[in-house]
Structures are given as structure tokens and as C-alpha cells.
Design an enzyme around this catalytic site. Structure first.
Site, mmCIF file in Angstrom:
data_model
loop_
_atom_site.group_PDB
_atom_site.id
_atom_site.type_symbol
_atom_site.label_atom_id
_atom_site.label_comp_id
_atom_site.label_asym_id
_atom_site.label_seq_id
_atom_site.Cartn_x
_atom_site.Cartn_y
_atom_site.Cartn_z
ATOM 1 N N GLY A 231 -12.447 -0.316 3.060
ATOM 2 C CA GLY A 231 -12.819 -1.722 2.912
ATOM 3 C C GLY A 231 -11.751 -2.562 2.236
ATOM 4 N N ASP A 232 -11.931 -3.851 2.273
ATOM 5 C CA ASP A 232 -11.129 -4.830 1.529
ATOM 6 C C ASP A 232 -11.958 -6.118 1.531
ATOM 7 O OD1 ASP A 232 -8.223 -5.108 0.353
ATOM 8 O OD2 ASP A 232 -8.531 -6.954 1.468
ATOM 9 N N THR B 292 -12.337 0.652 -7.866
ATOM 10 C CA THR B 292 -11.203 -0.249 -8.086
ATOM 11 C C THR B 292 -11.371 -1.018 -9.402
ATOM 12 O OG1 THR B 292 -11.073 -0.499 -5.695
ATOM 13 C CG2 THR B 292 -9.742 -1.997 -7.018
ATOM 14 N N LYS C 125 -2.611 -1.223 6.595
ATOM 15 C CA LYS C 125 -3.639 -2.249 6.351
ATOM 16 C C LYS C 125 -4.077 -2.792 7.694
ATOM 17 C CE LYS C 125 -5.695 -4.195 2.809
ATOM 18 N NZ LYS C 125 -5.902 -3.638 1.463
ATOM 19 N N ASN D 163 -16.326 -7.143 -5.005
ATOM 20 C CA ASN D 163 -16.379 -5.746 -5.407
ATOM 21 C C ASN D 163 -15.502 -5.482 -6.635
ATOM 22 O OD1 ASN D 163 -14.776 -3.031 -5.142
ATOM 23 N ND2 ASN D 163 -16.810 -2.638 -4.328
ATOM 24 N N GLN E 124 0.818 -1.209 0.000
ATOM 25 C CA GLN E 124 0.000 0.000 0.000
ATOM 26 C C GLN E 124 0.860 1.272 0.000
ATOM 27 O OE1 GLN E 124 -3.548 -1.011 0.482
ATOM 28 N NE2 GLN E 124 -3.991 0.920 -0.520
ATOM 29 N N SER F 185 -10.719 6.882 -2.569
ATOM 30 C CA SER F 185 -10.726 7.090 -1.115
ATOM 31 C C SER F 185 -10.036 8.419 -0.789
ATOM 32 C CB SER F 185 -9.976 5.964 -0.404
ATOM 33 O OG SER F 185 -10.789 4.831 -0.235
ATOM 34 N N LYS G 158 1.721 1.798 -3.702
ATOM 35 C CA LYS G 158 0.485 2.056 -4.462
ATOM 36 C C LYS G 158 -0.002 3.479 -4.196
ATOM 37 C CE LYS G 158 -2.763 -1.004 -3.807
ATOM 38 N NZ LYS G 158 -4.002 -1.762 -3.474
HETATM 39 P P1 NDP Z 1 -14.722 -9.102 -1.825
HETATM 40 O O1 NDP Z 1 -14.861 -9.564 -0.431
HETATM 41 O O2 NDP Z 1 -15.761 -8.216 -2.383
HETATM 42 O O3 NDP Z 1 -14.566 -10.373 -2.798
HETATM 43 C C1 NDP Z 1 -13.535 -11.290 -2.630
HETATM 44 C C2 NDP Z 1 -13.669 -12.382 -3.656
HETATM 45 O O4 NDP Z 1 -12.486 -13.162 -3.644
HETATM 46 C C3 NDP Z 1 -14.809 -13.336 -3.395
HETATM 47 O O5 NDP Z 1 -15.327 -13.732 -4.622
HETATM 48 C C4 NDP Z 1 -14.145 -14.517 -2.689
HETATM 49 O O6 NDP Z 1 -14.798 -15.753 -2.915
HETATM 50 C C5 NDP Z 1 -12.802 -14.518 -3.369
HETATM 51 N N1 NDP Z 1 -11.776 -15.081 -2.468
HETATM 52 C C6 NDP Z 1 -11.407 -14.644 -1.245
HETATM 53 N N2 NDP Z 1 -10.484 -15.427 -0.713
HETATM 54 C C7 NDP Z 1 -10.263 -16.381 -1.619
HETATM 55 C C8 NDP Z 1 -9.420 -17.510 -1.646
HETATM 56 N N3 NDP Z 1 -8.599 -17.821 -0.619
HETATM 57 N N4 NDP Z 1 -9.434 -18.264 -2.783
HETATM 58 C C9 NDP Z 1 -10.245 -17.964 -3.821
HETATM 59 N N5 NDP Z 1 -11.083 -16.913 -3.828
HETATM 60 C C10 NDP Z 1 -11.092 -16.157 -2.745
HETATM 61 O O7 NDP Z 1 -13.288 -8.419 -1.914
HETATM 62 P P2 NDP Z 1 -12.737 -7.317 -2.931
HETATM 63 O O8 NDP Z 1 -13.316 -7.519 -4.277
HETATM 64 O O9 NDP Z 1 -12.863 -5.996 -2.283
HETATM 65 O O10 NDP Z 1 -11.186 -7.681 -2.947
HETATM 66 C C11 NDP Z 1 -10.620 -8.598 -3.870
HETATM 67 C C12 NDP Z 1 -9.132 -8.336 -4.002
HETATM 68 O O11 NDP Z 1 -8.923 -6.993 -4.456
HETATM 69 C C13 NDP Z 1 -8.313 -8.442 -2.705
HETATM 70 O O12 NDP Z 1 -7.020 -8.902 -3.035
HETATM 71 C C14 NDP Z 1 -8.220 -6.988 -2.234
HETATM 72 O O13 NDP Z 1 -7.100 -6.789 -1.396
HETATM 73 C C15 NDP Z 1 -8.056 -6.295 -3.567
HETATM 74 N N6 NDP Z 1 -8.376 -4.865 -3.604
HETATM 75 C C16 NDP Z 1 -9.582 -4.396 -3.170
HETATM 76 C C17 NDP Z 1 -9.878 -3.051 -3.248
HETATM 77 C C18 NDP Z 1 -11.203 -2.494 -2.878
HETATM 78 O O14 NDP Z 1 -11.411 -1.292 -3.051
HETATM 79 N N7 NDP Z 1 -12.159 -3.304 -2.406
HETATM 80 C C19 NDP Z 1 -8.878 -2.083 -3.711
HETATM 81 C C20 NDP Z 1 -7.659 -2.691 -4.232
HETATM 82 C C21 NDP Z 1 -7.436 -4.030 -4.142
HETATM 83 P P3 NDP Z 1 -15.936 -16.287 -1.912
HETATM 84 O O15 NDP Z 1 -17.129 -15.438 -2.224
HETATM 85 O O16 NDP Z 1 -16.108 -17.725 -2.255
HETATM 86 O O17 NDP Z 1 -15.394 -16.056 -0.515
HETATM 87 O O1 2IT Z 2 -6.030 -2.606 -1.362
HETATM 88 C C1 2IT Z 2 -6.537 -1.477 -1.424
HETATM 89 O O2 2IT Z 2 -6.025 -0.555 -2.067
HETATM 90 C C2 2IT Z 2 -7.823 -1.262 -0.731
HETATM 91 N N1 2IT Z 2 -8.365 -2.201 -0.159
HETATM 92 C C3 2IT Z 2 -8.428 0.107 -0.689
HETATM 93 C C4 2IT Z 2 -7.782 0.952 0.358
HETATM 94 C C5 2IT Z 2 -8.442 2.282 0.621
HETATM 95 O O3 2IT Z 2 -7.984 2.920 1.582
HETATM 96 O O4 2IT Z 2 -9.358 2.697 -0.094
#
Ligand code: NDP
Ligand code: 2IT
Length: 445
Positions: free
Chosen positions: A168-169, A212, A129, A243, A114, A378, A117
Site C-alpha cells: 500500500g501507499d 510505518t 513503486k 496510516n 525505495q 512487509s 530505503k
Molecule cells: P494515507 O492515504 O493513509 O494518508 C495520506 C494523508 O496525506 C491524508 O491525510 C491526505 O489528506 C494527506 N495528503 C495526501 N496528499 C496530500 C497533499 N497533496 N497535500 C496535503 N495532504 C495530502 O497515506 P499514508 O499514510 O500511507 O502515506 C502518507 C505518506 O507516507 C506518503 O508520503 C507515503 O508515500 C508515505 N509512506 C507510507 C508508508 C505506508 O506503509 N503506508 C510507508 C512509508 C512511507 P486527505 O485525507 O485530505 O486526502
Molecule cells: O513508501 C513505502 O515504503 C511504502 N509505501 C511501503 C512499501 C512496502 O512495500 O511495504
């Protein structure tokens, strides 16, 4: 061994000794070390300040117990953390993750990534984080609320709009942020933007939910433009159904690409002719209601216990979690003709997979560049809160496009090589330089 490899090995020996068993964290540090240590060695200010050594030790890690009560009246005890990694260029900033796999190593890797980034966004944001080893699967809405309130009861005293601003994450979305922010506001007795991703009724930014995934597609468009290509008509394999995945799918489909997959931990949803916007929305609704995606409408099929990486795709966007694509999956994709991989998730490729795609001549964007749209918006939410004003969705979307193009430019400026663009190297160097210059200015802090 090359001089660069020797530098990395000497540096990593020490990092490994201090972080035994923290595999994800070591993987993230080594990837950055490979790209920046030569620069550090050749810059007397950076070298004297031991920039990367300083940056690979968090400012502090706050750990706490979270006690909450389930609907049957049973008490549960979880572990929570906030890794405040670096506030060299702005308040600590980064998401909160609730997942049983969360531990200090995972949060340290995420907080470390982070830093770079957030520097790449061009906004004044430090790196952090947090999260808990809490598993929200199967928990009721009231249980989620009680967990969030208990978690913030501990975290609340360590954050603030100029100090540390969580978001969130994985498993922390708009609903959880509502509960977390509500608890924070009550605890502090003040209303200010100490959390981002809030609902729009109480200070959230338009488009933060989409940012994102949409930002990832804007970055992919910028990559394709470099070689005179368009996203329209491209076959895109996406993993995840959360998401990031669903909003990337939505924007790609709107732009005329064929999104041939989404996925979750139980399998892959495949649509050879491309998912429609209605099907993508169906996936989102199923997830929101805690339902599976095993019976999709409109001709898509669900393949249990598979990954999307065996599909034939022009572009692959891993959007689920760390190390979800291993070397074999990367090679399968290369063999079937993939030309571009951009990370929506944080560190979704194993180190061997990264090596394979770079060797295989695939254009590869690391998450710290391609998924930075979320934290960038954010950052805009923080400015809107500070000014007590709000931007329209259209204004934010325009700003997001601009920021993703700027990140792309910064990345290629540092990443241009004789035979193309090394996006990983470019992103690491560009992020590193900005933070390094701040550390040099501060002296021994
Ligand atoms: P969500 O909780 O919305 O979705 C996560 C997804 O990933 C779900 O479909 C879940 O499946 C799947 N998942 C989680 N763990 C595993 C695993 N061990 N193996 C396979 N699939 C898995 O999360 P986000 O979409 O917010 O985040 C997804 C990724 O993006 C993460 O790496 C996060 O750090 C990154 N990210 C998120 C940001 C944000 O703004 N939200 C910003 C930048 C990066 P299931 O439904 O079966 O649990
Ligand atoms: O991995 C990421 O960049 C996030 N989960 C978003 C972080 C944020 O502060 O919006």
C-alpha cells in the site's frame, strides 16, 4: 564551486537532459548524488561500474490503461504504472499509490528512494513503486473494488513473490490490498505472497498496518537517545491523518509525548495539550468513513487552510506527502524552537527546506531511514508467507524495534561528522554501498 558541487553538477546535467520536466525525480536523485558521488569517485570499482548513473535509470517502467465502470454505468479510463527500479539485492518491492497527482515523475522518485530505503532495512528487497492517477475521493466501495480489480488485471502479469511484490501507499490500505490481492489470486490461480499489507485472515502480517508510524517513533526515540533525551513530554507536530500519521501519533501519545496536531488537505487539527488516544482514534474512524475532521471532540480545534508548521513544537513529523514542507515552513519551525524533524512521508521537505533545517542545526532524518518500518514489516510478511507461518503482534513489534535501531546504527555509522550526525548523508551512503556492492559483483548487467 567545490569539487563535490562540480561532480554533482556534471552528473545532474546528464540526468536532467534525460528526464526533462520530472522535477520530483530530479530532486530525489540530486539529494543522493550530493552525498554519494565523492564516495563513488574514490572507489575504483564503484566508479568503473557507474553505480549511480545505472541506479538513476529504472530497470523498466510498465505503463497500462485501466478501464472501469462507475455505479451509474459510466466507463472511466485511468493510467496505471509500475516502475521496477532495481532488483539488485532482492525482488522489486514498494507500494502502490492511487492519487490524481500520480505520474511517471512521482513514481520514479518514489521507486528510486525505495532502492536505498529497502537496502537500509538489511532485508533482501529491491526497489519499485506503482500506482494510478485515479482519485478515490467520493467513490463508493464497489467502485473502489472495480478499480482495484481492473488495475490488477493489468499489473498481475508483471508481479510475483520472487519477482515484484507491491504493497500500500497513499489511498491504498487494507481494503484496497484485499481487492488487489483477491484479483491477483484469481488471475494466477495460485495463492502466494505477491502482495503485502494483506488482511491477517489471508496471510497478512500482524502489525503491518501500524509498522510505518510506530517505526517512525522508534527511530525518533533512537535519535533522542543519542543526546540523552526522552520522548516523554515532547511537543510533536504531525501532518497528515492517514496510516502513517495516525499510527505515529498513537505510539507517541502512548509514550507520553504531546501530539499537538494532525492534518489533511483542508486544514489542521490542533490540540495544545496533546491529542488523547480517543481523539486519534476518532480521526482514524472519520477518515475510514470518508468524513472530515472539522468538528473534533474533547477541546481540540480545527483550523481550516493551515499547515501544522506554524505551531511551536520540539519535534515535527511530516507524514502526508512529498514537498509538503517548504523553506518558509521549515524556517518558521526553526524560529519557534524545533530540535528534530523526521520524515514519515517520502520526501516531504523541499530541497530548500532540507537545506534550511541542516543549516539551522536541526537533527533531520530522511524518510528512507525513518519511515522504513513499513517496508521492513512487509519484508517479514514475505518471509512468513514463504514459510507458511505467522508471527504474533508482540514478536513483530519486537522485530520492528530491532530493525529501526539497526537502521539508526547503520545511518550514524556513515553519517558521523565532526560536529554531530548527518542522518541524510549516513542513510544515503549506507543504502548506496549495499546496492553498489551487488552491482559490482554482477558486472555489466
Ligand atoms: P494515507 O492515504 O493513509 O494518508 C495520506 C494523508 O496525506 C491524508 O491525510 C491526505 O489528506 C494527506 N495528503 C495526501 N496528499 C496530500 C497533499 N497533496 N497535500 C496535503 N495532504 C495530502 O497515506 P499514508 O499514510 O500511507 O502515506 C502518507 C505518506 O507516507 C506518503 O508520503 C507515503 O508515500 C508515505 N509512506 C507510507 C508508508 C505506508 O506503509 N503506508 C510507508 C512509508 C512511507 P486527505 O485525507 O485530505 O486526502
Ligand atoms: O513508501 C513505502 O515504503 C511504502 N509505501 C511501503 C512499501 C512496502 O512495500 O511495504
Amino acid at each position: 564551486m567545490t569539487e563535490r558541487a562540480q561532480l554533482v553538477e556534471t552528473f545532474m546535467e546528464d540526468v536532467r537532459a534525460r528526464n526533462t520536466g520530472q522535477d520530483e525525480f530530479l530532486q530525489a536523485v540530486e539529494e543522493v548524488a550530493e552525498d554519494v558521488l565523492t564516495i563513488e569517485k574514490n572507489n575504483p570499482d564503484y566508479a568503473r561500474n557507474k553505480v549511480l548513473e545505472r541506479l538513476s535509470e529504472p530497470d523498466r517502467i510498465i505503463g497500462f490503461r485501466v478501464v472501469w465502470e462507475d455505479d451509474a454505468g459510466e466507463y472511466h479510463i485511468n493510467r496505471g504504472w509500475r516502475v521496477q527500479f532495481s532488483n539488485a539485492i532482492g525482488p522489486y518491492k514498494g507500494g502502490i499509490r492511487f492519487h490524481p497527482s500520480v505520474n511517471a515523475s512521482v513514481l520514479k522518485f518514489l521507486g528510486f528512494e525505495q532502492i536505498f530505503k529497502n537496502a537500509l532495512t538489511g532485508l533482501p528487497l529491491g526497489g519499485a513503486k506503482g500506482g494510478a492517477d485515479f482519485d478515490p475521493k467520493g467513490r463508493s466501495d464497489r467502485e473502489i473494488m472495480r478499480f482495484c480489480q481492473a488495475f490488477m488485471g493489468e499489473l498481475g502479469r508483471y508481479i510475483g513473490p520472487d519477482r515484484d511484490v507491491p504493497a500500500g501507499d497513499i489511498n491504498v490500505g487494507t481494503r484496497e490490498i484485499g481487492y488487489l490481492f483477491g484479483a491477483y489470486k484469481k488471475l494466477q490461480g495460485e495463492f502466494h505472497g505477491a502482495v503485502t499489507g494483506k488482511g491477517e485472515a489471508f496471510g497478512g502480517s500482524a502489525m503491518r498496518v501500524e509498522a510505518t508510524g510506530y517505526g517512525l517513533i522508534y527511530f525518533v526515540q533512537a535519535m533522542l537517545n543519542e543526546t540523552g533525551q526522552e520522548i516523554e513530554g515532547k511537543r510533536i507536530a504531525i501532518s497528515g491523518k492517514g496510516n502513517v500519521a495516525t499510527h505515529a501519533a498513537e505510539k507517541a501519545a502512548q509514550l507520553g509525548a504531546k501530539v499537538i496536531s494532525l492534518s489533511d488537505t483542508s486544514g489542521t487539527l490542533v490540540a495544545e495539550d496533546g491529542l488523547s488516544l480517543e481523539q486519534i482514534d476518532w480521526v482514524r474512524q472519520q477518515k475510514r468513513q470518508g468524513l472530515d475532521i472539522s468538528a473534533p471532540p474533547g477541546g481540540a480545534v480545527f483550523e481550516p487552510d493551515t499547515l501544522p508548521w506554524a505551531l511551536e513544537a520540539d519535534i515535527a513529523l511530516p507524514c502526508a506527502t512529498q514537498n509538503e514542507m517548504d523553506e518558509k515552513s521549515a524556517k518558521d519551525l526553526i524560529d519557534s524552537g524545533v530540535r528534530l524533524i523526521a520524515e514519515g512521508a517520502n520526501m516531504p521537505l523541499t530541497a530548500d527546506a532540507v537545506h534550511a533545517v541542516r543549516e539551522g542545526g536541526v537533527s533531520y532524518a530522511p524518510g528512507k531511514a525513518s519511515n522504513a518500518g513499513g517496508v521492513a514489516i512487509s519484508g517479514l510478511e514475505m518471509s512468513q508467507n514463504a514459510h507458511r507461518r505467522s508471527m504474533t503482534a508482540d514478536q513483530v513489534d519486537q522485530e520492528l524495534k530491532k530493525i529501526m535501531c539497526m537502521i539508526h546504527e547503520r545511518t550514524i555509522r556513515e553519517g558521523k561528522t565532526g560536529n554531530g550526525i548527518d542522518y541524510r548523508c549516513g542513510a544515503n551512503i549506507a543504502g548506496y554501498r549495499k546496492v553498489a556492492d551487488a552491482l559490482v559483483a554482477y558486472g555489466t548487467m
